[in-house]
Structure formats: C-alpha cells, structure tokens
Design a protein around this motif. Structure first.
Motif, PDB file in Angstrom:
ATOM      1  N   LEU A 124      49.202  42.549  40.309  1.00 48.25           N
ATOM      2  CA  LEU A 124      48.493  43.181  39.202  1.00 48.25           C
ATOM      3  C   LEU A 124      47.328  44.019  39.727  1.00 48.25           C
ATOM      4  O   LEU A 124      46.805  43.768  40.821  1.00 48.25           O
ATOM      5  N   SER A 125      46.920  44.994  38.917  1.00 44.49           N
ATOM      6  CA  SER A 125      45.737  45.803  39.226  1.00 44.49           C
ATOM      7  C   SER A 125      45.076  46.226  37.927  1.00 44.49           C
ATOM      8  O   SER A 125      45.728  46.291  36.878  1.00 44.49           O
ATOM      9  N   TRP A 126      43.769  46.533  38.000  1.00 40.37           N
ATOM     10  CA  TRP A 126      43.025  46.963  36.831  1.00 40.37           C
ATOM     11  C   TRP A 126      41.826  47.783  37.294  1.00 40.37           C
ATOM     12  O   TRP A 126      41.393  47.697  38.459  1.00 40.37           O
ATOM     13  N   ALA A 127      41.321  48.602  36.382  1.00 47.40           N
ATOM     14  CA  ALA A 127      40.144  49.412  36.698  1.00 47.40           C
ATOM     15  C   ALA A 127      38.936  48.506  36.855  1.00 47.40           C
ATOM     16  O   ALA A 127      38.744  47.581  36.060  1.00 47.40           O
ATOM     17  N   PRO A 128      38.089  48.735  37.856  1.00 43.56           N
ATOM     18  CA  PRO A 128      36.949  47.834  38.087  1.00 43.56           C
ATOM     19  C   PRO A 128      35.905  47.966  36.984  1.00 43.56           C
ATOM     20  O   PRO A 128      35.756  49.001  36.340  1.00 43.56           O
ATOM     21  N   SER A 129      35.166  46.903  36.787  1.00 42.91           N
ATOM     22  CA  SER A 129      34.094  46.871  35.805  1.00 42.91           C
ATOM     23  C   SER A 129      32.825  47.450  36.415  1.00 42.91           C
ATOM     24  O   SER A 129      32.487  47.191  37.572  1.00 42.91           O
ATOM     25  N   ALA A 130      32.086  48.241  35.608  1.00 41.80           N
ATOM     26  CA  ALA A 130      30.830  48.811  36.084  1.00 41.80           C
ATOM     27  C   ALA A 130      29.793  47.742  36.362  1.00 41.80           C
ATOM     28  O   ALA A 130      28.880  47.943  37.169  1.00 41.80           O
ATOM     29  N   SER A 131      29.917  46.584  35.732  1.00 43.58           N
ATOM     30  CA  SER A 131      28.979  45.497  35.998  1.00 43.58           C
ATOM     31  C   SER A 131      29.103  44.997  37.427  1.00 43.58           C
ATOM     32  O   SER A 131      28.118  44.530  38.006  1.00 43.58           O
ATOM     33  N   ILE A 132      30.309  45.079  38.004  1.00 40.73           N
ATOM     34  CA  ILE A 132      30.525  44.614  39.369  1.00 40.73           C
ATOM     35  C   ILE A 132      30.248  45.720  40.377  1.00 40.73           C
ATOM     36  O   ILE A 132      29.622  45.490  41.421  1.00 40.73           O
ATOM     37  N   THR A 133      30.693  46.931  40.081  1.00 41.93           N
ATOM     38  CA  THR A 133      30.516  48.016  41.047  1.00 41.93           C
ATOM     39  C   THR A 133      29.063  48.454  41.172  1.00 41.93           C
ATOM     40  O   THR A 133      28.653  48.978  42.218  1.00 41.93           O
ATOM     41  N   VAL A 135      36.343  39.434  33.080  1.00 41.88           N
ATOM     42  CA  VAL A 135      35.172  39.650  33.923  1.00 41.88           C
ATOM     43  C   VAL A 135      34.073  38.746  33.373  1.00 41.88           C
ATOM     44  O   VAL A 135      33.733  38.797  32.191  1.00 41.88           O
ATOM     45  N   ILE A 136      33.538  37.887  34.226  1.00 40.73           N
ATOM     46  CA  ILE A 136      32.659  36.802  33.810  1.00 40.73           C
ATOM     47  C   ILE A 136      31.249  37.047  34.333  1.00 40.73           C
ATOM     48  O   ILE A 136      31.064  37.369  35.515  1.00 40.73           O
ATOM     49  N   ASP A 137      30.283  36.893  33.456  1.00 46.57           N
ATOM     50  CA  ASP A 137      28.867  36.934  33.816  1.00 46.57           C
ATOM     51  C   ASP A 137      28.384  35.492  33.928  1.00 46.57           C
ATOM     52  O   ASP A 137      28.144  34.815  32.923  1.00 46.57           O
ATOM     53  N   ARG A 138      28.249  35.012  35.155  1.00 51.09           N
ATOM     54  CA  ARG A 138      27.874  33.619  35.364  1.00 51.09           C
ATOM     55  C   ARG A 138      26.401  33.377  35.047  1.00 51.09           C
ATOM     56  O   ARG A 138      26.013  32.237  34.762  1.00 51.09           O
ATOM     57  N   LEU A 139      25.594  34.425  35.076  1.00 52.48           N
ATOM     58  CA  LEU A 139      24.165  34.260  34.807  1.00 52.48           C
ATOM     59  C   LEU A 139      23.913  34.007  33.322  1.00 52.48           C
ATOM     60  O   LEU A 139      23.144  33.119  32.949  1.00 52.48           O
ATOM     61  N   ASN A 140      24.564  34.775  32.462  1.00 52.64           N
ATOM     62  CA  ASN A 140      24.380  34.624  31.016  1.00 52.64           C
ATOM     63  C   ASN A 140      25.423  33.726  30.364  1.00 52.64           C
ATOM     64  O   ASN A 140      25.298  33.394  29.183  1.00 52.64           O
ATOM     65  N   GLY A 141      26.491  33.376  31.121  1.00 50.52           N
ATOM     66  CA  GLY A 141      27.533  32.544  30.543  1.00 50.52           C
ATOM     67  C   GLY A 141      28.415  33.270  29.555  1.00 50.52           C
ATOM     68  O   GLY A 141      28.919  32.663  28.600  1.00 50.52           O
ATOM     69  N   TYR A 149      28.703  38.303  38.902  1.00 55.44           N
ATOM     70  CA  TYR A 149      29.899  38.693  38.152  1.00 55.44           C
ATOM     71  C   TYR A 149      31.136  38.381  38.980  1.00 55.44           C
ATOM     72  O   TYR A 149      31.133  38.544  40.218  1.00 55.44           O
ATOM     73  N   ASP A 150      32.204  37.968  38.297  1.00 58.11           N
ATOM     74  CA  ASP A 150      33.479  37.653  38.949  1.00 58.11           C
ATOM     75  C   ASP A 150      34.620  38.026  38.025  1.00 58.11           C
ATOM     76  O   ASP A 150      34.470  38.041  36.796  1.00 58.11           O
ATOM     77  N   TYR A 151      35.770  38.309  38.649  1.00 62.59           N
ATOM     78  CA  TYR A 151      37.019  38.422  37.896  1.00 62.59           C
ATOM     79  C   TYR A 151      37.722  37.067  37.907  1.00 62.59           C
ATOM     80  O   TYR A 151      37.667  36.329  38.899  1.00 62.59           O
ATOM     81  N   CYS A 152      38.399  36.768  36.838  1.00 66.65           N
ATOM     82  CA  CYS A 152      39.221  35.555  36.739  1.00 66.65           C
ATOM     83  C   CYS A 152      40.563  35.955  36.140  1.00 66.65           C
ATOM     84  O   CYS A 152      40.617  36.504  35.035  1.00 66.65           O
ATOM     85  N   VAL A 153      41.627  35.700  36.873  1.00 63.60           N
ATOM     86  CA  VAL A 153      42.988  36.039  36.433  1.00 63.60           C
ATOM     87  C   VAL A 153      43.693  34.753  36.045  1.00 63.60           C
ATOM     88  O   VAL A 153      43.744  33.795  36.826  1.00 63.60           O
ATOM     89  N   LEU A 154      44.228  34.729  34.838  1.00 67.33           N
ATOM     90  CA  LEU A 154      44.980  33.574  34.339  1.00 67.33           C
ATOM     91  C   LEU A 154      46.433  33.966  34.127  1.00 67.33           C
ATOM     92  O   LEU A 154      46.733  35.096  33.726  1.00 67.33           O
ATOM     93  N   ALA A 155      47.323  33.024  34.393  1.00 67.70           N
ATOM     94  CA  ALA A 155      48.767  33.231  34.209  1.00 67.70           C
ATOM     95  C   ALA A 155      49.346  32.044  33.463  1.00 67.70           C
ATOM     96  O   ALA A 155      49.045  30.887  33.787  1.00 67.70           O
ATOM     97  N   ASN A 156      50.173  32.328  32.463  1.00 69.25           N
ATOM     98  CA  ASN A 156      50.860  31.278  31.723  1.00 69.25           C
ATOM     99  C   ASN A 156      52.157  31.844  31.183  1.00 69.25           C
ATOM    100  O   ASN A 156      52.384  33.055  31.214  1.00 69.25           O
TER     101      ASN A 156
END
Length: 583
Positions: free
Chosen positions: A192-201, A311-317, A210-217
């Motif tokens: 998979l691929s996706w455009a990066p988030s400005a929060s991370i770049t 895309v997860i903001d660990r600082l603000n939750g 900030y982190d990406y989290c990929v889930l599969a089900n």
C-alpha cells in the motif's frame, strides 16, 4: 393560648401569600406554564470532549465566544456509526444582566432562552466521517448550541472547539488526496501507499509525536480509530467470555494456575498506567512509523482484506483517517485437472524426486447408476503413491498404492476427483526405483477408469499370480504352463520372448519382468495364444497351456495376462524356462 396559635397561623399564611410576589424579576422570566430546561452542558474551548450518545436522544452542548474572537471551528468525530449533528446560534437583542441571572437561580442558557431574540441554524452534517465547521463569530450577545443525535444505536463521539481563524492544531492534517492506493497484490501480501501528511513532513526528525498506523482485517473499513478499537474490544470480550466459561467448568480451580494469572496481570496493569505512550498499542498495527509505504504480509490466499491508514497525534491523543481501500489476494497455484476418458489406460509419471509431486484427474462415469471402477498399479520399484478419491469436497477413499494391483469402486456421484501424490521410496529398494523399461523415471503409476453398468463391486482376482511349469513335460520344442484363474469368464493371453542360449545367465530377463509391462507394449509376434477360462470353484480354477514351436536349448520368458473388460490387464509373474537340448 388558643388565640396566640391562631394569630401565628394567620401570619404564616400571609407571609406565604405575599412572599410569592416579592421577586418581581423572577416572575417576569418564569411564567406559570414554564417547563424547566434539561441540565445544561457547557462546551469548553481547546479541550477534547468525549460524549456518549444514547439512541434517539439529542445531546446539546452550549458555548459562547470571547469578545475579540473573529472566528471559530467545531470538529465532530463520530466513533463507529453515522450521527446527525448541527450548530445553531441564538442571538439576543440585549444581553441579560448578570443580576438577573443570579437572582433567577437559573443557568445562563435558560436565562438567554427566555429573552427576546432569534435562533439561526448555521451548519448540519450527517455521516460517520470526521467533519469540521469553520465560520465567523456572531455578535457578543450570542449563545451557540451544538446538537448531536444517533438514530441507529448507542454510540460515542468526540468534539473539539477552537476559537480563532487558523487551524486548531489538535488534529493531524490530511493531504488533499487522502486515499490509500494499492501498489501490488500477491498471494499472501499486499503493498500500500498514500500521500504523506503535512503534520509528519513539517516536523523535524527529532520530534516523533506523529505516526502512521495501518490496520488490516477481512470484514470492513473503519472510519476512525475509535471504530477499530470498538471491534477489537468486542473480540477481546468474546475471548474473555470463552475463558470464563472454561473456568466455570472446573469447580475447584488449581491454585498454582490462579497465582500465576494474578502475578502476570499485575505488572501489565502497572506498565499500562505508567506509560502513556502505549495508548495505541491495542490497535495491532501491521505497519507503524513515518513511512508512507507499507507491505502487509502473512495473509491468506484468495481472501478479501480491508486496509485503513490512520495518522495519529500521540501528544494530543487524536487521529485522522485516510480513505481506506480493499484488495483480494491471489489464489494458490493449482495443478491442472486432467479429464479421464472411458476405458483410457494412462501412465502417470513423477520424474522429480526432490519435490512433493501431485497430479489431479477427474472422471465422469456413464449410465444412470453413476458407478465406475478405478484400477491403479505403481510401477516405480519401491515407490508408493497415495490416491485420494473425492466428490463434492468429501473424501470417499484414500489409500497407498504399491506394486500390487489396486481396485477402487466408484458409486453414487456424477463425477469424481482423483488426486495422486507420491509418498516415497523405501530405503531397501532405492537403487531399484528407476525402471529401465520406463526410461529411468523415478515413479510411475498405471491407471485406468471405466464405467461399470451392471457390476456391484470390484472384480475378483486370482489367488496367486505365479506361473508354474512342469519339468517332466518340458521338451526340446515345447513347455507346459499352468496358472490360477477366477470364477469369472475372462480372457487369458500368453506371450513369449526369446533370450538365447546365454541370456538367462547374463540376466537378460530382468528388463522383461516389470509388473507394469502390459500387452500394449508387446509385439503381436510375441503373442502365442489367447483362451477363455472360467471356474466357479476358486480352489479348482487352474488352467494349463502347452506352448510349442520352440527351439532346443534356448531360454524363453513367458508372460500371462488376464484380459478384462474393466480395469488394467493383470500381469502374472514372468516365468523363464529353457528347453532341453536333447530329447
């Protein structure tokens, strides 16, 4: 005394009557038919607020803006179900005095509600996606009402209020194209691929908030992290229920097992409480980090999977969801299925010893009875082949086939799937596994399928496949052979092959004694005679044949074949004889 008590009662009644008209302000704001409003909930600014939305009930949040606030933004993030939410503004002509609010003993929204003014609906939205309203503020005498409602069932939602024209910074930013793209699909993996988030770049490498989290089900795409957690929580609850049921089965649980369970659970609870950075550890992300490419492996073939990127903001939750995608993994490479014709005699060869060779065949018997006969014989020395017959996914028969002839009766199905798989060569006959008559192949199976219209089982076989000769009846130009037959009327054919004067001593007969050497591989000139024979008593089913036209002092190899309408011709054990030189 009685007069004193009467005067006290009249004084109390007069006080109650007059007391109701003392607070004039309260009577003007609260008429006799007023219905008190529900408890007021204030919407704090700059704080993430989590709400529980009961089914069919409307939750209201009230807030006001500062005098110098030029604009605002309201963000609503549903958990896992679609909700309805709207933002309204109630503007008064004159802002009520604080003295009135305090004297009426009512909350600020209720006091504002009784004043003269109008309510304007500013925005509304229905759905399960995260949505944000941005707009200018109203006059200072305005109270804002945020209404939220869930029609389907009880759910949860997160709301956030920001004062000011710019972005709030509480939620990660998504790119303009926030779709998840599929780069490649394999049998057990998807890239998979996706455009990066400005929060991370935009962040320096030293900051990792900030982190990406990929889930599969294999069920559906999740609109938010909350929805994914709800599903994972339900699975964990089901597992716990199963464990609890197992524990209830045992009346007296083992103390040692209980002790270790308590011991293991204590540090886990302590570490979860002491490490807030592990807030998203329960999501079971298949890919996590700042890379915008992910390869999900260890998937099942021929299965549809759903992929979500957050895309997860660990600082603000907080978190934001990309638009998920789905893909179906490729199916496993399957061997070709060969259709067997009626009465066809087929050689099945496995030439590669190192691989687990297997082959598939299908057979459709003729007739209404849908019965047939499968005959097999292994021709690879000590090599054994496992044959499995199935129909409509149900295994009907499974057995190992060696050098002896094997019959499998087929009945009751319109078609049959025949699976042949090589098992292995016995160590004692490893060197003899290659049959010289078969071109050096390491394994070979002789197979035939035929419809049996009137039969109710497999055909009978001779009690022994040995050929016997009589020394007294051996002459210079003829020999006498005898072999066992069956109670069924069958055709027996005798073949001979000349070895020469020294062929027997040189071992020339070894190449001619293969059990799979059938009459189709013999020359017509080698056939001596064919005769029908039948004996109802199996113990007396012995037939003889006198073979003439031989040369004196010469060695011959004699073969007898039981020719049948159904199945492979049965070859008796080869018999080598030498005629007399002098008679």
């Amino acid at each position: 005394m009685a007069l004193g008590s009467l005067s006290w009662c009249l004084g109390a009644a007069l006080a109650l009557f007059c007391g109701s008209s003392w607070p004039q302000v309260h009577s003007s704001l609260a008429p006799e038919n007023e219905v008190p409003l529900r408890p007021t909930t204030w919407f704090p600014e700059g704080k993430i607020t989590s709400l529980t939305l009961p089914k069919g009930r409307t939750r209201r949040l009230y807030f006001t803006l500062k005098k110098k606030a030029p604009g605002m933004s309201v963000t609503v993030s549903p958990c896992d179900l679609p909700i309805e939410w709207s933002l309204s503004a109630r503007t008064l002509k004159d802002k009520p005095l604080k003295s009135l609010e305090w004297s009426s003993k009512k909350s600020t929204p209720e006091v504002w509600w009784q004043g003269l003014g109008s309510e304007e609906k500013m925005y509304s939205f229905t759905g399960s996606a995260v949505d944000t309203y941005k707009g200018l503020s109203k006059s200072h005498a305005t109270i804002y009402i945020l209404r939220l409602r869930s029609k389907q069932q009880n759910t949860r939602a997160t709301v956030y209020l920001h004062e000011g024209p710019g972005p709030s910074g509480a939620f990660p930013l998504l790119p303009a194209d926030h779709r998840v793209h599929t780069l490649g699909v394999g049998m057990t993996s998807v890239t998979l691929s996706w455009a990066p988030s400005a929060s991370i770049t935009s962040l320096p490498q030293s900051q990792k908030s900030y982190d990406y989290c990929v889930l599969a089900n294999s069920q559906k795409n999740y609109p938010s992290v909350c929805a994914a957690r709800e599903k994972i929580g339900k699975k964990n609850d089901q597992k716990e229920e199963k464990k609890e049921r197992r524990r209830r089965v045992t009346a007296w649980p083992i103390l040692k097992e209980w002790w270790w369970q308590q011991w293991d659970s204590y540090p886990e609870a302590q570490s979860a409480a002491s490490s807030p950075t592990d807030e998203y550890s329960d999501l079971q992300c298949v890919c996590q980090g700042t890379e915008s490419v992910c390869t999900v492996s260890e998937l099942l073939p021929e299965t549809q999977y759903y992929f979500d990127v957050f895309v997860i903001d660990r600082l603000n939750g907080t978190s934001m969801a990309y638009k998920g995608t789905f893909a179906r993994t490729h199916e496993e490479a399957r061997a070709a299925i060969v259709t067997l014709r009626e009465g066809e005699l087929r050689w099945v060869t496995f030439s590669d010893r190192g691989s687990n060779s297997e082959q598939f065949f299908t057979f459709r018997p003729r007739g209404i009875q849908q019965s047939g006969l499968l005959t097999l014989q292994s021709c690879g020395g000590g090599e054994k082949v496992k044959v499995t017959v199935s129909s409509k996914g149900q295994v009907l028969s499974s057995q190992a086939v060696g050098g002896d002839l094997a019959h499998i009766w087929l009945q009751g199905s319109p078609s049959y799937l025949i699976h042949l798989e090589r098992e292995g060569t016995t160590p004692s006959r490893m060197s003899d596994a290659a049959d010289p008559t078969l071109g050096g192949l390491m394994a070979s199976v002789k197979m035939q399928t035929s419809s049996a219209y009137h039969r109710r089982g497999v055909p009978s076989l001779p009690s022994t496949l040995q050929i016997k000769s009589f020394n007294r009846l051996r002459g210079c130009n003829s020999v006498t052979l005898a072999w066992m037959g069956t109670e069924e009327r069958s055709l027996y054919c005798v073949y001979r092959r000349k070895l020469g004067e020294h062929g027997a001593e040189a071992g020339g007969a070894s190449a001619l004694t293969s059990p799979c050497l059938g009459p189709e591989s013999r020359s017509d000139t080698e056939r001596v005679l064919c005769k029908y024979f039948q004996e109802l008593n199996p113990r007396r089913a012995v037939t003889t044949a006198v073979i003439g036209g031989l040369e004196p002092g010469m060695a011959y190899v004699f073969d007898v074949y039981l020719m049948r309408r159904w199945g492979i011709p049965i070859k008796y054990a080869s018999k080598m004889l030498k005629t007399r030189k002098e008679c």
